[in-house]
Design a protein around this motif. Structure first.
Motif, short mmCIF file in Angstrom:
data_model
loop_
_atom_site.label_atom_id
_atom_site.label_comp_id
_atom_site.label_asym_id
_atom_site.label_seq_id
_atom_site.Cartn_x
_atom_site.Cartn_y
_atom_site.Cartn_z
N TYR A 25 -4.88 -4.79 5.99
CA TYR A 25 -5.25 -3.89 4.90
C TYR A 25 -6.62 -3.26 5.15
CZ TYR A 25 -6.95 -2.46 0.31
OH TYR A 25 -7.50 -1.75 -0.74
N SER A 79 -0.46 11.59 1.80
CA SER A 79 -1.44 12.31 2.61
C SER A 79 -0.71 13.32 3.49
CB SER A 79 -2.23 11.33 3.48
OG SER A 79 -2.96 12.00 4.47
N VAL A 108 -7.45 5.23 7.27
CA VAL A 108 -7.12 6.29 6.32
C VAL A 108 -8.39 7.05 5.91
CG1 VAL A 108 -6.25 6.78 3.99
CG2 VAL A 108 -5.03 5.17 5.47
N MET A 150 -7.19 0.74 5.69
CA MET A 150 -8.06 1.54 4.81
C MET A 150 -9.16 2.24 5.60
SD MET A 150 -6.91 1.49 1.73
CE MET A 150 -5.36 1.70 2.62
N GLU A 190 5.55 9.93 0.71
CA GLU A 190 4.75 8.75 0.37
C GLU A 190 5.06 7.64 1.36
OE1 GLU A 190 3.77 6.09 -3.59
OE2 GLU A 190 5.86 6.61 -3.17
N VAL A 245 -4.17 6.81 -2.57
CA VAL A 245 -3.74 5.47 -2.19
C VAL A 245 -3.65 4.58 -3.43
CG1 VAL A 245 -4.23 3.45 -0.77
CG2 VAL A 245 -4.90 5.72 0.04
N THR A 246 -2.53 3.87 -3.55
CA THR A 246 -2.40 2.84 -4.59
C THR A 246 -2.07 1.51 -3.90
OG1 THR A 246 -0.05 3.41 -4.93
CG2 THR A 246 -1.66 4.40 -6.42
N VAL A 247 -2.59 0.41 -4.45
CA VAL A 247 -2.45 -0.90 -3.82
C VAL A 247 -1.97 -1.91 -4.85
CG1 VAL A 247 -3.61 -2.69 -2.48
CG2 VAL A 247 -4.38 -0.32 -2.28
N VAL A 252 0.85 -1.19 0.00
CA VAL A 252 0.00 0.00 0.00
C VAL A 252 0.88 1.25 0.00
CG1 VAL A 252 -1.87 1.21 1.17
CG2 VAL A 252 -1.73 -1.29 1.31
N CYS A 253 0.62 2.12 -0.95
CA CYS A 253 1.34 3.40 -1.04
C CYS A 253 0.35 4.53 -0.78
CB CYS A 253 1.98 3.57 -2.42
SG CYS A 253 3.09 2.21 -2.87
N ILE A 254 0.67 5.41 0.17
CA ILE A 254 -0.26 6.45 0.61
C ILE A 254 0.43 7.80 0.57
CG2 ILE A 254 -1.79 7.22 2.47
CD1 ILE A 254 -1.61 4.32 3.57
#
Length: 281
Positions: free
Chosen positions: A250, A206, A257, A254, A240, A266-268, A202-204
């Motif tokens: 996960y 924010s 977040v 989520m 990131e 967010v990319t997964v 998971v890439c976040i």
């Protein structure tokens, strides 16, 4: 602690081998479908020798282990030897308890489907302990060393050859089912080995980086790393967060977040294997 781990591992190997043996005896043998394996080869040979499948399986495994040690070396270890000898022992017990056992489903196709599903569970248990059931695994290692063939491809090829050998004693329908069952069985085993252990990368991005990292480290008890990224539109520098979590983590991540920053980017990605080599001190 080490003794407990060894006992637990041997117990899992024993159970995994039992599941594989049960799949062979209750589903593969009654259907006569030779889904590529050492036991399938033993079943084919039993049509030409007046011996039970358990005895032929034992003989094949012993011969293959000796050849394997001579050609490949001691890579197999105690686990493979244990499984290779335990498998025919289980089959012998089943033969004694259930003489003349016939198909439960009375349908070769259903037997093949049941076999591939049950044996997939058993092999996944064995592979989780870095063990194997012997038989064609040994042939695959020999092919890997001398033909420079990938282990997965060597297993598939040797399995297909066994399935095709069923033409020596069975009809065309059984041969086709054997080939299809071998192919489908490989897919099922891959699913149980990799699919059930899928993790998510998971890439976040924010502005609440500190809060999210704190949640990952101290609530999920997982790890995380930070990268600096630059937005192409306005050259703004962002932090990131990158973390790898299982399915339950996960979902919890989520949910968190969404609460703290519904607009987070967010990319997964799916991850089937993680390798980490710690630095030597």
């Amino acid at each position: 602690m080490r003794t407990k781990n060894v006992i637990r591992e041997m117990l899992l190997i024993t159970i995994g081998t039992l599941i594989v043996a049960a799949a062979v005896f209750f589903f593969m043998l009654p259907s006569h479908v030779s889904v590529g394996s050492g036991a399938a080869l033993a079943m084919i040979i039993s049509n030409f020798l007046p011996l039970p499948v358990s005895a032929i399986t034992f003989g094949l495994n012993v011969v293959l282990l000796i050849i394997g040690f001579l050609l490949v070396g001691s890579e197999f270890g105690a686990k493979t030897v244990y499984c290779a000898l335990l498998m025919p022992a289980y089959l012998a017990v089943f033969e004694r308890l259930f003489p003349g056992f016939e198909s439960i489903t009375q349908d070769p196709l259903l037997d093949v489907l049941c076999y591939t599903l049950v044996v997939g569970v058993g092999l996944a248990v064995l592979f989780s302990c870095n063990a194997s059931s012997g038989g064609l695994d040994i042939v695959a290692k020999i092919m890997n060393k001398y033909l420079h063939m990938e282990l997965g491809r060597a297993m598939s090829l040797s399995g297909m050859l066994v399935a095709l050998c069923s033409a020596l004693c069975y009809d065309a329908k059984t041969v086709v089912l054997s080939v299809l069952g071998t192919w489908f069985g490989g897919m099922v085993v891959d699913y149980f080995i990799f699919g059930m252990n899928i993790k998510r990368r998971v890439c976040i991005i924010s502005p609440r980086v500190d809060d999210i990292v704190h949640y990952i480290l101290y609530d999920l008890h997982s790890g995380a790393s930070l990268n600096h990224t630059i937005g192409a539109y306005d050259n703004t520098v962002h932090k990131e967060i990158i973390t790898i979590v299982d399915k339950q983590e996960y979902k919890a991540l989520m949910d968190y977040v969404r609460r703290v920053d519904p607009k987070a980017f967010v990319t997964v990605y799916s991850v089937s294997e993680i390798r980490y080599q710690p630095k030597k001190r």
